[in-house]
Design a protein around this motif. Structure first.
Motif, short mmCIF file in Angstrom:
data_model
loop_
_atom_site.label_atom_id
_atom_site.label_comp_id
_atom_site.label_asym_id
_atom_site.label_seq_id
_atom_site.Cartn_x
_atom_site.Cartn_y
_atom_site.Cartn_z
N PRO A 241 60.49 -1.69 10.11
CA PRO A 241 61.01 -0.34 10.25
C PRO A 241 61.85 0.01 9.03
N THR A 242 61.59 1.14 8.45
CA THR A 242 62.40 1.55 7.32
C THR A 242 63.55 2.44 7.76
N MET B 242 67.01 3.21 10.07
CA MET B 242 68.27 2.50 10.26
C MET B 242 68.15 1.48 11.38
N HIS B 243 68.63 0.28 11.12
CA HIS B 243 68.51 -0.74 12.14
C HIS B 243 69.67 -1.70 12.10
N GLN B 244 70.81 -1.24 12.55
CA GLN B 244 71.96 -2.13 12.62
C GLN B 244 71.72 -3.17 13.70
#
Lengths: 289, 585
Positions: free
Chosen positions: A273-274, A276-278
């Motif tokens: 996934p590009t 946001m992935h905190q």
């Protein structure tokens, strides 16, 4: 098959090429556009990573997401792009000095990893943009500004090196043989894994040995007369140069997984996934007490 | 050397491959699980088996953030431990060694006041654990007994270390530890003044700086990490490689560092959060890539774990000698942000912040660590994730191309930052160009354009500087002397300052984590308010002090520099500073 000029227009930035009149790069540029049209690509879903040199100067002439990187380093950038966006076709493009000199290490390891890229090498046997110095494929004994006594080394055999490194698609094309060039580009971009196309491309300004005439006297098409799945036969063909230069796909092997197919999400059929992935590290801290 | 009365230093030494590290880490855990603060530090040569590997743990009921040179208990598994460290022994130190080892020559160590405690480590290991390999666990048990440690906690640290190796290994180790413990209880006539008495304290983490960086990367949503094995940052690569599958991230070890950085730039350009880690020699190969990231305005985080050079240098030792290198590397003037966390906890938060900064300002952000910071464990209060928010900066998801079908990716803005488009986005086609270029990425040698672009890229730092934290002042604002440091000297400075205060000195510590760009406007009044200052750093020429002078016009009154591959030991540093302070005041 002839691709209409109008169809190729969307791949043009409108910036005029700066190559010398008669340069083989014009043919490669046009062949790239034709191949992209045939593959039904759009400019926004195609990535081309360029090296530095006359070949790399195609960067702002081709309307795609282009990345004009460092001399010898188009392949590493391209591998990074492809691993993040395996859904996009990624092409790396460079001259022979860039690909076979500065960047030879990357060629071998990218082939070894079977990264799903097409590597388009403009092979004119000389460093053109810096004005005519010897390149790795310059014949032994050639006099150039940096080798006034003649090139002391044996020329590199890029196809043999690529095959030895495990490349799963190795082909040679000629800028003066347009239709076969386009077909080879299309085949390379459809190949599963790493594809090298060594394009013989005369430099009309600095290379007075490997001219259009030189090549026309030697090139011979191998399609239909050669089994591209036969590695030993491909290696033998790669050794031919002086009297006869094989043109076409020397080797093609579709059964080896491409590098990105080893990645976790490839197994889950989703890509990185590009967005946001905190994440939370709470789970990992349990081991840290 | 005066030893601070509240700290106790235990040290173990033997050949590499002999379990020094794992035993030392068990002792660290023993301390923290009793509710104490600790800091561990290892020295080891660049080889796999043999040589001399030492591991020391300084433990205290009060915070301890650095190694102390004076050793209170030494466990020697070969003669070299005695040869190398006999000079470090505190008066009344205890020395443990194998009673049956003929190769150990105590010499006149006993005459110097040290208490000798020969214990048959190997014999007890074979009899109880079934293997001489467990000799150091026997020593751990002996140590635990000498320090009055809780045997349940002793067993727990053995479980943590060996559970994954199965019941038989765990059982053998526990029996070996008890054998050492019992031997001391029955036979030793040595009294150790420092005891580990189990305290009721909130649990604290055992964390190295490298783990802090790796966890910070995970928290920050890094989706592409590449590295080439190189001391002292290899463990970051290994940690993330082990979690790549479950986290769904790309972790790669490419063929060389040039491929490491160029691949990460490609990944970042394509929309991943990208990070690389290396040390000086590897960074030397990455230098061209720094300029590429800068010119194409591609976000990138570079972890530079410093170690002494020049060239291969001292691979397994520490330094802070790459500050100038990191600041200037690559041709022409390519702006960047430098962050130098001071301890393992700061490593976590600084890494998280660095990832945000890289994407916000679309440039390279450096995390300057070193072997000392990266590989030492200390106790850390559990990390708080509450206030951490990932910001991906200006990514244009609905871009508008011009009439030629190109997007103005590099158009000039007030902040210097222009929204970027990711490959695959319709309407966003542009050329990322290492050549100087116009707003669309088309090559341009135009004079006015060049000026615009250089100014645009430089402007980013002027925008960034306003949001970067100021250095932190620890202690009384009106102290007579301020000790100034950056990065990993935080621990030694705080500990040395505590020692000096106990001796009656008036000192505080000014510590910099964000070392570039300097927030000059806000910094100058702060510096002006300081009385006397001493800069302390781990390099030959005082690189940070030089930078302070160059950027702020501030000249420190004195400098303590050290470039021998060792970190500052708090007690030795306190003595050095005592002398320097006496001369200043």
């Amino acid at each position: 098959m002839t691709t209409p000029l109008a169809a190729m227009e969307k791949f043009e930035t409108g910036v005029a090429p700066t190559w010398c009149a008669g340069c083989g790069d014009f043919a490669v540029w046009r062949a790239m556009k034709a191949a992209l049209v045939q593959l039904k690509r759009e400019p926004h879903d195609t990535v081309v990573v360029y090296g530095v040199g006359c070949a790399g100067n195609m960067a702002d002439k081709l309307r795609v997401y282009g990345f004009h990187g460092l001399h010898g380093r188009s392949l590493p950038v391209a591998t990074g792009v492809k691993l993040v966006r395996p859904d996009l076709p990624v092409v790396a493009l460079a001259g022979d000095g860039d690909a076979y000199g500065e960047g030879l290490n990357h060629l071998m390891h990218t082939a070894r990893g079977n990264h799903d890229l097409s590597f388009i090498v403009h092979n004119n046997g000389v460093y053109g943009l810096t004005k005519g110095q010897a390149a790795p494929t310059t014949p032994e004994g050639t006099h150039t500004p940096t080798t006034p006594e003649g090139v002391p080394e044996h020329p590199l055999n890029p196809l043999a090196v690529a095959l030895a490194a495990g490349a799963t698609f190795v082909a040679r094309a000629f800028a003066g043989d347009f239709d076969r060039l386009v077909a080879t580009l299309v085949a390379a971009m459809q190949h599963r894994g790493f594809a090298l196309i060594d394009i013989l491309q005369p430099c009309v300004t600095y290379n007075h040995v490997n001219t259009y005439e030189f090549y026309r006297e030697r090139i011979r098409a191998i399609d239909g007369r050669h089994d591209p799945t036969d590695l030993a036969a491909a290696q033998a063909l790669a050794q031919e140069w002086e009297k006869s230069i094989p043109l076409g796909i020397l080797y093609q092997h579709e059964d080896r997984p491409a590098f990105h197919e080893h990645l976790p999400w490839a197994k889950r059929t989703t890509m990185v996934p590009t967005a946001m992935h905190q994440r939370s590290v709470a789970g990992y801290l349990k081991d840290a007490f | 050397m005066a030893t601070p009365t509240t700290a106790f230093t235990w040290k173990i030494g033997g050949p590499s491959g002999g379990g020094m590290r794992i035993t030392g880490l068990m002792f660290s855990r023993l301390c923290v699980r009793h509710g104490y603060h600790f800091h561990d530090y290892a020295e080891y040569p660049s080889l796999i088996h043999g040589g001399h590997h030492s591991f020391q743990v300084t433990v205290s009921p009060e915070p301890v953030r650095s190694p102390h040179a004076s050793v209170d208990m030494l466990v020697a598994f070969h003669q070299e431990t005695l040869d190398q460290h006999a000079g470090e022994l505190a008066p009344n130190a205890v020395v443990l060694y194998d009673a049956d080892d003929q190769s150990i020559n105590i010499g006149n160590l006993g005459a110097s006041g040290a208490h000798l405690l020969p214990i048959p480590f190997v014999r007890l290991a074979k009899a109880n654990g079934g293997s001489s390999l467990m000799q150091n666990i026997v020593a751990l048990g002996a140590t635990a007994a000498l320090m009055g440690a809780d045997t349940a906690i002793l067993e727990s640290v053995i479980h943590t270390a060996f559970d994954r190796k199965g019941e038989q290994v765990v059982g053998g180790n526990i029996r070996s530890a008890h054998a050492g413990y019992a031997y001391v209880k029955e036979q030793a006539k040595v009294h150790v003044p420092f005891h580990l008495a189990k305290k009721q304290e909130p649990a604290r983490l055992v964390l190295t700086g490298n783990t802090g960086v790796a966890l910070g990367a995970v928290e920050a949503g890094v989706t592409y990490f590449a590295g080439y094995p190189m001391t002292p940052t290899t463990s970051i690569l290994t940690f993330l490689a082990g979690k790549a599958e479950e986290l769904g991230i790309v972790v790669r070890q490419p063929e060389d560092e040039i491929s490491v950085i160029n691949g990460a730039i490609g990944a970042s350009y394509a929309g991943a959060r990208a990070m690389v880690a290396t040390s000086g020699g590897g960074f030397s190969l990455m230098v061209e890539g720094v300029g590429l990231a800068n010119m194409t305005e591609t976000p990138l985080v570079i972890v530079l774990g410093q170690r002494p050079g020049p060239s291969t240098g001292l691979p397994t030792w520490t330094s802070q000698a790459d500050l100038r290198f990191a600041l200037h590397a690559s041709q022409d003037e390519a702006p960047r942000i430098l962050v130098a966390p001071g301890d393992a906890e700061e490593c976590f938060y600084a890494t998280f912040n660095a990832c945000n900064l890289a994407e916000k300002y679309q440039l390279p952000v450096f995390l300057l660590t070193d072997k000392f910071l990266g590989e030492c464990s200390s106790d850390v209060t559990p990390l708080s994730e509450q206030h951490l928010v990932v910001h991906r900066g200006a990514i244009e998801e609905h871009p508008q191309e011009n009439e030629r079908g190109l997007f103005a990716r590099y158009r000039d803005t007030e902040t210097g930052v222009s929204p970027r488009t990711l490959p695959g986005t319709p309407g966003g086609v542009f050329i990322a160009n290492s050549d100087e270029h116009d707003a669309y990425g088309i090559v341009s040698e135009d004079r006015a354009n060049r000026k615009t672009m250089m100014t645009k890229r430089a402007k980013k730092l002027r925008t960034a500087v306003g949001e970067l934290p100021l250095p932190v002042l620890y202690g009384d604002h009106s102290a007579d002397v301020t000790l100034i440091g950056w990065g990993s000297t935080k621990g030694p400075l705080l500990d040395a300052a505590a020692i000096l205060r106990r001796r009656g000195a008036s000192v505080n510590v000014l510590h910099f984590v964000y070392v570039w760009p300097f927030p000059n406007e806000r910094l100058k009044p702060l510096l002006k308010g300081l009385a006397k200052t001493i800069g302390v750093e781990n390099n030959s020429s005082g690189q940070f002090c030089g930078l302070l002078k160059e950027a702020c016009g501030f000249v420190v009154d004195d400098m303590v520099t050290q470039d021998d591959g060792r970190p500052f030991f708090a007690d030795v540093l306190a003595d050095t500073l005592s002398e320097r302070i006496a001369k200043l005041l």
